[in-house]
Design an enzyme around this catalytic site. Structure first.
Site, PDB file in Angstrom:
ATOM      1  N   GLU A   1       0.871  -1.181   0.000  1.00 19.10           N
ATOM      2  CA  GLU A   1       0.000   0.000   0.000  1.00 19.10           C
ATOM      3  C   GLU A   1       0.905   1.228   0.000  1.00 19.10           C
ATOM      4  O   GLU A   1       1.739   1.397   0.888  1.00 19.10           O
ATOM      5  CB  GLU A   1      -0.882  -0.049   1.254  1.00 19.10           C
ATOM      6  CG  GLU A   1      -1.905   1.053   1.327  1.00 19.10           C
ATOM      7  CD  GLU A   1      -2.670   1.048   2.664  1.00 19.10           C
ATOM      8  OE1 GLU A   1      -2.606   0.048   3.413  1.00 19.10           O
ATOM      9  OE2 GLU A   1      -3.309   2.065   2.957  1.00 19.10           O
TER      10      GLU A   1
ATOM     11  N   ASP B   1      -5.258   9.606   9.603  1.00 24.76           N
ATOM     12  CA  ASP B   1      -3.911   9.156   9.951  1.00 24.76           C
ATOM     13  C   ASP B   1      -3.560   9.477  11.393  1.00 24.76           C
ATOM     14  O   ASP B   1      -3.759  10.600  11.860  1.00 24.76           O
ATOM     15  CB  ASP B   1      -2.869   9.833   9.047  1.00 24.76           C
ATOM     16  CG  ASP B   1      -2.965   9.369   7.597  1.00 24.76           C
ATOM     17  OD1 ASP B   1      -3.854   8.551   7.304  1.00 24.76           O
ATOM     18  OD2 ASP B   1      -2.158   9.827   6.784  1.00 24.76           O
TER      19      ASP B   1
END
Ligand SMILES: O=P(O)(O)OC[C@@H](O)[C@@H](O)c1c[nH]c2ccccc12
Length: 257
Positions: free
Chosen positions: A51, A62
């Protein structure tokens, strides 16, 4: 199923646990020049796919480790255009998956983005801020390609929603294991195993659990109910610290589970 689904399912059917490391494009000592080498390193040590994160100034999902990696990558001058240009020079035997917020892609031009990815090893897209209701902005362009959207299923997705997200998935299902941002050191909810088992039951494509995985022990536990794991913050931090042997041992170990 598209290339990503076939590739992963084939591996999984052979009894292998899938392991997908996440890296932030441009977060390498030599900026994007280090991307090819990092991908090769992960591939050689047994990553099932990789990824690739696109750095963005406002990464709402995040946690601190990935956020810092994004800040470093942006400081290195990383842009979506440069990442795509670099990916066009890279050859791999495993599929790559881009993880990005929609904003940089929107600015780049969705049609051009999809078109330019055709000459890269990218076979999937994880776009956390594009819900199913808005996938229509991409699907017409993706239809004629071998690139597919990877749905994120969360603990708060209703059964109805899970069925909807799993239907038509052609790569894999990203089962988010916590209600919160990325990062290691979380405690998982008691009903997580049952949730993942049900998701596996519903899905024809492989199901991978992600968020908070940082040990082989956890990976092993998840593999009892799903096809594999996605490992982000642990890999990003270890790469940043230069702990490559540890990463290699993790990937090799995961392949033996
Ligand atoms: O870092 P973790 O907890 O190992 O989780 C994976 C995650 O980092 C990676 O898949 C990812 C990075 N940014 C994201 C945003 C949304 C969903 C997933 C991600």
């Amino acid at each position: 199923m598209k290339a990503l689904g076939n590739f992963l399912k084939n591996k999984s059917d052979q009894g292998q646990m899938l392991v997908i490391p996440y890296i932030m494009a441009g977060d390498h000592v030599d900026g994007l020049d280090g991307l090819a080498e990092t991908i090769a390193f992960l591939e050689e040590n047994g990553a099932s796919a990789i990824e690739i994160g696109i750095p963005f100034s406002d990464p709402v999902a995040d946690g601190p480790v990935i956020e810092q990696a994004g800040i470093r990558a942006l400081a290195n001058g990383t842009t979506l255009k440069k990442v795509i240009d670099t990916l066009q020079t890279i050859e791999t035997t495993i599929p790559l998956v881009i993880m990005s917020y929609i904003n940089p892609i929107y600015k780049y031009g969705i049609e051009k983005f999809v078109d330019d990815l055709k000459t890269t090893p990218v076979k999937g897209l994880i776009l956390p801020d594009v819900p199913r209701e808005h996938e229509g902005m991409l699907t017409p362009f993706l239809a004629a390609t071998d690139i597919t959207l990877v749905p994120l299923v969360t603990l708060t997705s209703t059964l109805e929603r899970q069925v909807e997200l799993v239907t038509g998935a052609a790569g894999f299902i990203y089962a988010v294991t916590v209600n919160g941002v990325t990062g290691v050191g979380r405690t998982y909810a008691d009903n997580l195993t049952a949730h993942l088992a049900r998701l596996s039951e519903l899905s024809d494509v492989p199901v991978l659990a992600g968020f908070g995985v940082s040990s082989l022990e956890q990976a092993k536990n998840f593999h009892q109910v799903v096809d594999g794991v996605i490992v982000g913050s642990y890999i990003v931090q270890a790469l940043h610290d230069g702990r490559r042997e540890e990463i290699a041992a993790f990937l090799v170990g995961a392949n033996q589970i």
